[in-house]
Write an enzyme that holds these catalytic residues in place. Structure first.
Site, PDB file in Angstrom:
ATOM      1  N   HIS A 255     -19.616  11.096  -4.669  1.00 43.60           N
ATOM      2  CA  HIS A 255     -18.905  10.757  -4.975  1.00 43.60           C
ATOM      3  C   HIS A 255     -17.558  11.798  -5.601  1.00 43.60           C
ATOM      4  O   HIS A 255     -16.678  11.960  -6.287  1.00 43.60           O
ATOM      5  CB  HIS A 255     -17.982   9.006  -5.750  1.00 43.60           C
TER       6      HIS A 255
ATOM      7  N   GLU B 151     -25.271  -7.002  -0.448  1.00 44.85           N
ATOM      8  CA  GLU B 151     -23.834  -7.763   0.042  1.00 44.85           C
ATOM      9  C   GLU B 151     -24.064  -8.953   0.469  1.00 44.85           C
ATOM     10  O   GLU B 151     -22.980  -9.725   0.239  1.00 44.85           O
ATOM     11  CB  GLU B 151     -22.949  -6.986   0.971  1.00 44.85           C
TER      12      GLU B 151
ATOM     13  N   LYS C 241       0.962  -0.905   0.128  1.00 46.79           N
ATOM     14  CA  LYS C 241       0.155   0.015  -0.261  1.00 46.79           C
ATOM     15  C   LYS C 241       1.328   1.264   0.238  1.00 46.79           C
ATOM     16  O   LYS C 241       0.257   2.212  -1.443  1.00 46.79           O
ATOM     17  CB  LYS C 241      -0.968   0.165   1.073  1.00 46.79           C
TER      18      LYS C 241
ATOM     19  N   SER D 107     -23.572  11.242   7.891  1.00 44.34           N
ATOM     20  CA  SER D 107     -22.017  12.345   8.166  1.00 44.34           C
ATOM     21  C   SER D 107     -21.488  13.186   7.312  1.00 44.34           C
ATOM     22  O   SER D 107     -22.338  13.418   6.168  1.00 44.34           O
ATOM     23  CB  SER D 107     -20.780  11.612   7.904  1.00 44.34           C
TER      24      SER D 107
ATOM     25  N   HIS E  93     -30.722   3.532   5.015  1.00 42.19           N
ATOM     26  CA  HIS E  93     -30.032   4.473   4.072  1.00 42.19           C
ATOM     27  C   HIS E  93     -29.370   2.873   3.701  1.00 42.19           C
ATOM     28  O   HIS E  93     -28.742   2.371   4.029  1.00 42.19           O
ATOM     29  CB  HIS E  93     -29.435   5.377   4.334  1.00 42.19           C
TER      30      HIS E  93
HETATM   31  N1  GLN Z   1     -24.559   7.757   7.688  1.00 36.47           N
HETATM   32  C1  GLN Z   1     -23.413   6.952   7.473  1.00 36.47           C
HETATM   33  C2  GLN Z   1     -23.175   8.368   6.725  1.00 36.47           C
HETATM   34  O1  GLN Z   1     -23.437   9.512   6.227  1.00 36.47           O
HETATM   35  C3  GLN Z   1     -24.541   5.912   6.204  1.00 36.47           C
HETATM   36  C4  GLN Z   1     -22.965   5.536   5.299  1.00 36.47           C
HETATM   37  C5  GLN Z   1     -23.005   4.354   4.043  1.00 36.47           C
HETATM   38  O2  GLN Z   1     -24.264   4.277   3.622  1.00 36.47           O
HETATM   39  N2  GLN Z   1     -21.899   3.604   4.202  1.00 36.47           N
HETATM   40  O3  GLN Z   1     -22.033   8.098   6.364  1.00 36.47           O
HETATM   41 ZN    ZN Z   2     -24.672   5.167   1.875  1.00 33.79          ZN
END
Ligand code: GLN
Ligand code: ZN
Length: 764
Positions: A704, A615, A19, A443, A651
């Site tokens: 992203h 997953e 890495k 977040s 989510h």
């Molecule tokens: N609550 C998390 C965030 O906002 C959800 C992250 C995710 O879906 N991977 O970071």
């Molecule tokens: Zn997410």
């Protein structure tokens, strides 16, 4: 004797040397020769570790600067034309920078181009680069790397077995580009190049080549099964000898096919699917080697060597020296060396085995079966038995109170008091939100200051009180910013969380954390999954004071934020002494208490994230329903304690719901937020067709991307959403959490999002 080998070994290095070196190379801080040197040193070290452990063959070909599937794409010259590398392919020498450009879009040299897609390797958390296939594509042997590595290992005096992803699995993992066509139309030429490749290896004196065919553990269309036969008929008749390796599950209805392939050896996974050993033995042709994957390559538990020996005695009797012993799959999926875990308590450490230790286990097991056990081997078996007996009886693992509580769970515990329609009335009255409410996924930017404070806290340089005070300041700022932006349902921003699973694991009993237990996730990215070793309980509330504090700063309804039971399970190493679903239910009960406490603290909306729900789907379609039923039940068990007036959100950040939409609906979350912006809201078709009854927040911009989402763009997306879902049931939010972005990106993006909501409210 009984031969011992491994399907592969972690390449990142005990200190993540790979890495560090690749990232330094990408930044221009290390030159190419420097990077190649690190690669050579790591390979040499890993081969030596295999020899020192006593393996009879060392594995060559499992090393990759980025990904082993991409390695094969380079070998086959499958380089998409946008990378402008046709002359490299023609010369048979795809360069390292071209390779990196496929993986990441850019490299120190060469023109940037869109990187190839990346996705999970079967049911692992390892991501590979998806081969791009187009109609009439030509292939040619286009890389010398593998042959150089073979020569390196031979020069070091090692007996070499080469390991590569096999032709059918490589094609199976590929995606068609342009006009859709049958991938199998490319097989003939792919096999031709594999044939050339194998001939070169034979010329180098390689006796065995392992071709990984984990696709054999999946449901295969009839044409693909026939293709297996056709391909291996062509490859199997001349040297080198081929070992076709299946793993990650049972061969199932491919068993007959797999045992009859005209090759010299077959590898089966006897950890995930021990029941297939006998039928394979019953059907294996008398000329063929059977490599039994008897040491768990996917998990970190020490093996019960005595039990394994007993379980394989019959196989040894029937096969004699045609029995080989190996880990179930490549050791790529486990951390490198337990020796480095000096801070783990001795008892827990005694229950574990990482890659380095699994080599020892493999060798000891092979020597036991081959009747060549040394006193050291016998001592190792005894030590393993003693450790396992201590694990089986340990009060750290078995908590009667947890078991009792689980046993008392009834179906009613997974049901909200009222159906959604009734709950919605109460929630809307309590929350008083406008049409198309705006919110975020949880977040906010994890700034350099936040990370530095956490590092200092973990290093003991910052006391807890100071650290938490700083995080509270972050919360206050996040709330103030959301107020200023006019978001309808704020969040506290998660500054106190390093990672959405680790944070909860550290606060729950039954979890342990390693210092160096890194596993490659993709390219240079590694993850350090928590270890779930015992019954799970929640000693104290985990998030309540953060949410409470955040709520105290605003009159808007604060959304509480939890990681769901399936996601916590999925992103951890899970104990192997009880079914996964039992562990998941234990997590669910701990979260249920957290939901109840949040509600009691006056939090009116609680989000339970389940990004990993999909997953967890088993590799075989026939097993989906069983998994989905307990996964959904676990979510509901966490959530259903909430009263009607508390709004439960969930989510998920992926964009495939079609085939599991009934399970998504069965979660019965009041609101679900999902990734949709890149699908142009077409994803909502699945929800529309299903007549999904609850509220949905289709992500209106891709977090992203650093690009600022425009108001008009988000407005038109929501208009499309409103064609599919009644507007009263729609929310407006980004695709996912914002922790990887900067405030400079987040603020204008959210301002535009709020503006879009206002325009839409005037319209509807
Ligand atoms: N609550 C998390 C965030 O906002 C959800 C992250 C995710 O879906 N991977 O970071
Ligand atoms: Zn997410």
């Amino acid at each position: 004797m009984t031969l011992a080998h491994t399907l592969g070994y972690p390449r990142i290095g005990a200190n993540r040397e790979l890495k560090k070196a690749t990232e330094a190379y990408w930044k221009g801080e290390l030159d190419r020769e420097g990077l190649e040197t690190v690669g050579r040193e790591l390979r040499a070290r890993h081969w030596q570790a295999q020899r020192d452990a006593g393996l009879d063959l060392v594995t060559v070909g499992d090393f990759a600067f980025y990904d082993q599937v991409l390695n094969v794409s380079a070998l086959l010259g499958a380089i998409p034309s946008r990378f402008g590398a046709d002359s490299e392919v023609a010369e048979g020498d795809v360069s390292l920078d071209t390779y990196f450009r496929l993986a990441r879009g850019r490299a120190p040299s060469g023109t940037p181009a869109a990187a190839c897609e990346m996705t999970k390797y079967f049911d692992t958390n390892y991501h590979y680069l998806v081969p791009e296939l187009h109609e009439g594509q030509r292939f040619r042997l286009a890389s010398q790397r593998l042959f150089d590595e073979v020569a390196e290992a031979q020069a070091a005096g090692h007996p070499v077995k080469v390991a590569l992803v096999g032709p059918l699995t490589w094609l199976w993992l590929g995606k068609t580009k342009g006009a859709d066509f049958d991938r199998l139309s490319l097989l003939d030429e792919v096999v031709t190049v594999y044939g050339q490749l194998l001939a070169c290896l034979a010329a180098q004196g390689v006796e065995w080549v392992q071709l990984d065919e984990p696709a054999l553990a999946q449901d295969l269309p009839q044409a693909w099964r026939q293709a297996y036969e056709a391909a291996y008929n062509r490859l199997g008749s001349v040297p080198p000898k081929l070992l076709v390796a299946s793993y990650f599950g049972a061969l199932g209805d491919n068993l007959q096919l797999a045992v009859s392939l005209p090759v010299d050896g077959l590898h089966i996974d006897a950890v995930r699917a021990p029941e297939q050993l006998t039928p394979v033995l019953d059907n294996l042709p008398a000329y063929k080697v059977l490599s039994v994957g008897a040491i768990d390559g996917r998990n970190i538990w020490r093996a019960d060597l005595a039990a394994r020996q007993e379980g394989l005695a019959d196989a040894r009797k029937r096969l004699g020296e045609r029995l080989w012993i190996a880990p179930s799959c490549s050791l790529l999926h486990v951390p490198v060396d337990l020796e480095a875990e000096t801070e783990l308590d001795g008892e827990l450490r005694g229950w574990l085995a990482f890659a380095r230790q699994k080599l020892d286990e493999t060798v000891t097991l092979a020597r036991l079966l081959g009747g060549r056990a040394t006193p050291d081997d016998r001592a190792r078996v005894e030590a393993a038995s003693a450790a396992l007996a201590s694990r089986a009886a340990s009060p750290r693992i078995h908590k009667p109170a947890v078991a009792q509580r689980l046993a008392a769970v009834t179906a009613a515990d997974t049901e909200r008091a009222s159906p959604y329609a009734r709950r919605a009335v109460e929630q809307h009255r309590r929350l008083g939100l406008p049409l198309l409410p705006t919110t975020t996924i949880g977040s906010f930017p994890q700034t350099a200051e936040i990370r530095a404070a956490r590092r200092a806290f973990k290093a003991g340089e910052l006391d807890r009180e100071t650290y938490e005070a700083r995080m509270r300041e972050e919360v206050a700022q996040a709330v103030a910013r959301q107020e200023a932006l006019g978001l309808d349902m704020p969040v506290h921003g998660e500054p106190e969380r390093n990672d959405m699973v680790e944070y909860f694991g550290e606060l729950l009993e039954g979890f342990a954390f390693t210092r160096h237990g890194w596993v490659q996730s993709y390219g240079s990215r590694c993850v350090k999954p928590p270890v779930i070793y015992g019954d799970i309980s929640r000693p104290a509330p985990m998030t309540v004071r953060w949410s409470e504090y955040a709520q105290s700063l605003t009159d808007k309804p604060m959304k509480g934020m939890l990681t769901g039971p399936v996601t916590i399970l999925q992103w951890s190493f899970v104990r192997d002494d009880q079914p996964r679903e039992t562990t998941c239910r234990q997590i669910a009960l701990a979260l249920r208490d957290e939901v109840a406490d949040l509600e009691r603290a006056g939090i009116a909306a609680i989000q339970i994230d389940e990004p990993a729900l999909r997953e967890g789907l088993p590799l075989r379609r026939g097993a989906w329903a069983g998994y989905l039923s307990w996964a959904v039940e676990c979510f509901r068990l966490s959530a259903a304690v909430a009263g009607d007036a508390t709004q439960i959100h969930t989510h998920m950040c992926y964009s495939e719901f079609n085939d599991i939409i009934d399970s998504i609906a069965a979660l019965d979350a009041d609101v679900i937020t999902i990734e949709t912006s890149r699908s142009d809201m077409q994803l909502l078709d699945a929800f529309q067709d299903f007549a999904y009854p609850n509220e949905i927040g289709p992500g209106v911009y891709d977090i992203h991307s650093p690009n600022l989402p425009e108001v008009a763009w988000m407005v038109q997306l929501m208009e499309k959403a409103a064609e599919r879902i009644p507007v009263e049931r729609l929310w407006i939010n980004p695709d996912c959490g914002l922790k990887t972005r900067t405030w400079a990106e987040v603020e204008p993006a959210l301002a535009n999002m709020v503006e879009a909501a206002q325009q839409l409210r005037r319209k509807y």
